[in-house]
Design a protein around this motif. Structure first.
Motif, mmCIF file in Angstrom:
data_model
loop_
_atom_site.group_PDB
_atom_site.id
_atom_site.type_symbol
_atom_site.label_atom_id
_atom_site.label_comp_id
_atom_site.label_asym_id
_atom_site.label_seq_id
_atom_site.Cartn_x
_atom_site.Cartn_y
_atom_site.Cartn_z
ATOM 1 N N GLU A 139 18.893 -25.293 -42.574
ATOM 2 C CA GLU A 139 18.133 -24.911 -41.367
ATOM 3 C C GLU A 139 19.052 -24.264 -40.328
ATOM 4 O O GLU A 139 18.656 -23.326 -39.630
ATOM 5 C CB GLU A 139 17.425 -26.142 -40.786
ATOM 6 C CG GLU A 139 16.259 -26.588 -41.660
ATOM 7 C CD GLU A 139 15.734 -27.980 -41.327
ATOM 8 O OE1 GLU A 139 14.700 -28.367 -41.902
ATOM 9 O OE2 GLU A 139 16.360 -28.700 -40.518
ATOM 10 N N ALA A 140 20.291 -24.756 -40.263
ATOM 11 C CA ALA A 140 21.254 -24.159 -39.320
ATOM 12 C C ALA A 140 21.579 -22.728 -39.753
ATOM 13 O O ALA A 140 21.679 -21.819 -38.916
ATOM 14 C CB ALA A 140 22.523 -25.005 -39.270
ATOM 15 N N GLN B 103 19.586 -20.806 -41.357
ATOM 16 C CA GLN B 103 18.380 -20.024 -41.020
ATOM 17 C C GLN B 103 18.455 -19.553 -39.563
ATOM 18 O O GLN B 103 18.142 -18.412 -39.257
ATOM 19 C CB GLN B 103 17.165 -20.939 -41.150
ATOM 20 C CG GLN B 103 16.132 -20.479 -42.109
ATOM 21 C CD GLN B 103 14.985 -21.495 -42.252
ATOM 22 O OE1 GLN B 103 15.013 -22.608 -41.732
ATOM 23 N NE2 GLN B 103 13.976 -21.082 -42.968
ATOM 24 N N ARG B 104 18.916 -20.436 -38.693
ATOM 25 C CA ARG B 104 18.970 -20.096 -37.260
ATOM 26 C C ARG B 104 20.006 -19.021 -36.947
ATOM 27 O O ARG B 104 19.819 -18.239 -36.025
ATOM 28 C CB ARG B 104 19.279 -21.358 -36.426
ATOM 29 C CG ARG B 104 18.097 -22.299 -36.268
ATOM 30 C CD ARG B 104 18.352 -23.306 -35.141
ATOM 31 N NE ARG B 104 19.516 -24.142 -35.402
ATOM 32 C CZ ARG B 104 19.499 -25.241 -36.152
ATOM 33 N NH1 ARG B 104 18.375 -25.638 -36.707
ATOM 34 N NH2 ARG B 104 20.589 -25.947 -36.342
ATOM 35 N N VAL B 105 21.110 -19.020 -37.705
ATOM 36 C CA VAL B 105 22.165 -18.041 -37.367
ATOM 37 C C VAL B 105 22.043 -16.734 -38.148
ATOM 38 O O VAL B 105 22.826 -15.821 -37.937
ATOM 39 C CB VAL B 105 23.591 -18.606 -37.585
ATOM 40 C CG1 VAL B 105 23.816 -19.852 -36.760
ATOM 41 C CG2 VAL B 105 23.870 -18.886 -39.061
ATOM 42 N N GLN C 199 28.276 -23.047 -35.008
ATOM 43 C CA GLN C 199 27.405 -21.929 -34.633
ATOM 44 C C GLN C 199 28.104 -21.095 -33.567
ATOM 45 O O GLN C 199 28.134 -19.869 -33.619
ATOM 46 C CB GLN C 199 26.064 -22.477 -34.110
ATOM 47 C CG GLN C 199 25.066 -21.386 -33.831
ATOM 48 C CD GLN C 199 23.651 -21.939 -33.621
ATOM 49 O OE1 GLN C 199 23.352 -23.073 -33.990
ATOM 50 N NE2 GLN C 199 22.792 -21.137 -33.029
#
Ligand code: FMN
Length: 181
Positions: free
Chosen positions: A25-26, A28-30, A161
């Motif tokens: 999911e991380a 996906q965010r970046v 991130q």
């Protein structure tokens, strides 16, 4: 402009608070504008692999899973180690793909959510290479989330991130995929 890429992410854990899934999911965010990531939600619904149920008798959910794999430009695998090996549900998902034509030469990166679990990485590498996937080793990401509290996981991910380390792994993967076409 660079060709857009769609990546399909496979999580080896079915846990609701899976650290492997949290890492996906991380990512996906970046992911950048040109790279989209869909996380597979079908692995827990696949029946137990049976070669008698291939070909015309392939269950619809397996066909859906295989079609997602076919359409993806690359795969991201995040899988915990269970008893020094590959979790049964995840190996089952891979077994459905062995005799099909979706996976040969498909680029794949590992995103590993533990500082442990080298044995599962070794075993997955052997299995996936046997299935003719192309493991992009320079994109390998290892983020120690396993065993950490929810807050500690969030803090590790926020730091990576911010430093761009997560994005850098994805960029290396995207570059390897684009370079091969
Ligand atoms: C049944 C079971 C067996 C496990 N065996 C190992 C193991 O052999 N080696 C290891 O490093 N961790 C082992 N673990 C720990 C998991 O790899 C760790 O909890 C990981 O965070 C689980 O991934 P998840 O958070 O994505 O569910 C095991 C966990 C379970 C539930």
């Amino acid at each position: 402009m660079q060709r857009p890429l769609s990546l399909y992410a496979l999580c080896g854990s079915q846990r609701q608070v899976s650290t492997s899934r949290r890492l996906l999911e991380a990512l996906q965010r970046v992911s950048s504008d040109g790279v989209s990531i869909e996380i597979c939600d079908l692995i827990g619904s696949l029946p137990i692999f049976n070669p008698d149920h291939e070909g015309d008798r392939t269950p619809p959910v397996v066909e859906t899973f295989a079609a997602k794999i076919r359409d993806a430009d690359g795969l991201i695998v995040s899988c915990p180690e269970y008893a020094h090996g590959i979790p049964g549900g995840f190996k089952n998902a891979l077994d459905w793909l062995v005799s099909r034509d979706e996976v040969p030469f498909k680029p794949l990166m590992f995103a590993h959510a533990s500082y442990r679990g080298d044995l599962v990485l070794e075993q997955l590498t052997e299995v996936l290479k046997t299935m003719s996937l192309r493991i992009v080793s320079e994109a390998f990401l290892r983020v120690p989330l396993a065993g950490k509290s929810d807050e500690a996981q969030a803090s590790v991910l926020a730091e990576l991130q911010q430093s761009g380390a997560l994005r850098a792994g994805l960029d290396r993967f995207a570059q390897a995929i684009r370079a091969s076409v």
